[in-house]
Design a protein around this motif. Structure first.
Motif, short mmCIF file in Angstrom:
data_model
loop_
_atom_site.label_atom_id
_atom_site.label_comp_id
_atom_site.label_asym_id
_atom_site.label_seq_id
_atom_site.Cartn_x
_atom_site.Cartn_y
_atom_site.Cartn_z
N GLN A 245 83.17 0.09 -91.70
CA GLN A 245 82.71 0.19 -93.08
C GLN A 245 81.31 -0.41 -93.23
OE1 GLN A 245 85.14 -1.91 -95.90
NE2 GLN A 245 84.17 -0.95 -97.66
N GLU A 246 81.03 -1.50 -92.54
CA GLU A 246 79.71 -2.10 -92.60
C GLU A 246 78.67 -1.16 -92.00
OE1 GLU A 246 77.41 -6.21 -91.35
OE2 GLU A 246 79.53 -6.00 -90.92
N GLN A 247 79.00 -0.51 -90.88
CA GLN A 247 78.09 0.45 -90.26
C GLN A 247 77.81 1.62 -91.22
OE1 GLN A 247 76.46 0.41 -87.39
NE2 GLN A 247 77.29 -1.52 -86.64
N LEU A 248 78.85 2.11 -91.86
CA LEU A 248 78.68 3.22 -92.81
C LEU A 248 77.85 2.80 -94.02
CD1 LEU A 248 82.26 4.79 -92.71
CD2 LEU A 248 80.14 5.77 -91.81
N HIS A 249 78.04 1.57 -94.48
CA HIS A 249 77.24 1.07 -95.60
C HIS A 249 75.76 1.01 -95.23
CE1 HIS A 249 76.09 -1.19 -99.13
NE2 HIS A 249 75.55 -2.11 -98.34
N GLU B 151 70.31 3.40 -95.49
CA GLU B 151 69.16 3.98 -94.81
C GLU B 151 68.89 5.40 -95.30
OE1 GLU B 151 67.78 5.11 -90.25
OE2 GLU B 151 69.52 3.84 -90.57
N LEU B 152 69.95 6.19 -95.46
CA LEU B 152 69.80 7.56 -95.95
C LEU B 152 69.29 7.59 -97.39
CD1 LEU B 152 72.94 9.25 -94.40
CD2 LEU B 152 70.56 9.61 -93.75
N ARG C 265 65.34 -11.21 -80.58
CA ARG C 265 65.76 -10.03 -81.33
C ARG C 265 67.04 -10.35 -82.10
NH1 ARG C 265 63.39 -5.37 -80.12
NH2 ARG C 265 62.06 -5.26 -78.30
N PRO C 266 67.14 -9.87 -83.34
CA PRO C 266 68.38 -10.06 -84.09
C PRO C 266 69.48 -9.16 -83.54
CG PRO C 266 66.79 -8.79 -85.37
CD PRO C 266 66.10 -9.21 -84.11
N PRO C 267 70.75 -9.50 -83.80
CA PRO C 267 71.86 -8.64 -83.37
C PRO C 267 71.74 -7.24 -83.99
CG PRO C 267 72.67 -10.76 -84.18
CD PRO C 267 71.20 -10.72 -84.45
N ALA C 268 72.47 -6.30 -83.42
CA ALA C 268 72.31 -4.89 -83.79
C ALA C 268 72.47 -4.63 -85.28
CB ALA C 268 73.30 -4.03 -83.00
N VAL C 269 73.56 -5.10 -85.87
CA VAL C 269 73.82 -4.81 -87.29
C VAL C 269 72.78 -5.52 -88.16
CG1 VAL C 269 75.48 -5.10 -89.17
CG2 VAL C 269 76.27 -4.44 -86.90
N GLU C 270 72.51 -6.79 -87.87
CA GLU C 270 71.51 -7.53 -88.63
C GLU C 270 70.12 -6.91 -88.42
OE1 GLU C 270 69.72 -12.03 -89.22
OE2 GLU C 270 71.13 -11.64 -87.60
#
Length: 171
Positions: free
Chosen positions: A26-30, A35-36, A75-80
Motif C-alpha cells: 500500500q505504501e508503494q502504491l501511495h 508520483e503520477l 543514500r536513503p533507503p528505497a522507499v524514503e
C-alpha cells in the motif's frame, strides 16, 4: 484442544504477516500514485504552455521543467529515496517556475544553475544541499541536480554560511 490452539495461532500469525506485506504494498502504491499525480500536473502545465505558444508568434519558449535528482553521500533507503526524490523535484520545479514561458533565445544559461547551486532545502525533516551537474535547455529545461544530505547537527546559520563558500574550502 491443543490442535485447535495451534491452528488459531497459525491463523493469527498468517494474518499478521499478510497485513505487513499489504501495508508495504500500500505504501508503494501511495508513492506511485503521488508520483503520477505530480507528472499529471506537470503535463497539464506543459499542455497549457504549448497551446499558448501555438497562439503566439513562432518563438521557442520554455514550457516544462524536468528535474533529475541524484543523491550523493549516504543514500536513503528505497522507499524514503522515492519520497525524497519527489519532494526535491517539486522544490526544484518551484525554484525554476519563473522560467516558464520565457523565450529560450533570451535566457541567460548561467542563470539557471545560479538559482539552484548552494541552496539548502529541508525535506521530510532532512536538509540537502543542491548542486547542478547538468543542464539542457530547449522547450524543456532538464536539470540534473545532485542532492547531498547534510548532518543533523549542522545548525541553519552554519548551513546558510556554507552555501556561499567555495567548494574547495573544508569545514
Amino acid at each position: 484442544m491443543r490442535y485447535l490452539a495451534l491452528f488459531i495461532l497459525g491463523l493469527l500469525l498468517g494474518a499478521g504477516l499478510t497485513n505487513l506485506l499489504m501495508a508495504r504494498q500500500q505504501e508503494q502504491l501511495h508513492l506511485a500514485r503521488s508520483e503520477l499525480e505530480q507528472r499529471l500536473v506537470a503535463a497539464n502545465e506543459e499542455l497549457v504552455q504549448l497551446k499558448e505558444n501555438l497562439d503566439r508568434e513562432s518563438r521557442l519558449a520554455i514550457v516544462a521543467i524536468e528535474p533529475v535528482i541524484i543523491f550523493s553521500g549516504d543514500r536513503p533507503p528505497a522507499v524514503e529515496g522515492r519520497a525524497l526524490t519527489q519532494a526535491l523535484s517539486q522544490e526544484v520545479q518551484d525554484i525554476l517556475a519563473p522560467l516558464k514561458g520565457q523565450d529560450v533565445r533570451h535566457l541567460n544559461p548561467a542563470l539557471v544553475p545560479a538559482m539552484i547551486d548552494g541552496r539548502t532545502v529541508k525535506v521530510n525533516g532532512r536538509q540537502f544541499k543542491l548542486k547542478v551537474t547538468l543542464l539542457l535547455i530547449s522547450d524543456k529545461v532538464i536539470v540534473h541536480v545532485q542532492a547531498q544530505g547534510l548532518p543533523a547537527s549542522v545548525s541553519s546559520s552554519t548551513v546558510s554560511l556554507m552555501a556561499g563558500w567555495p567548494a574547495n574550502v573544508a569545514i
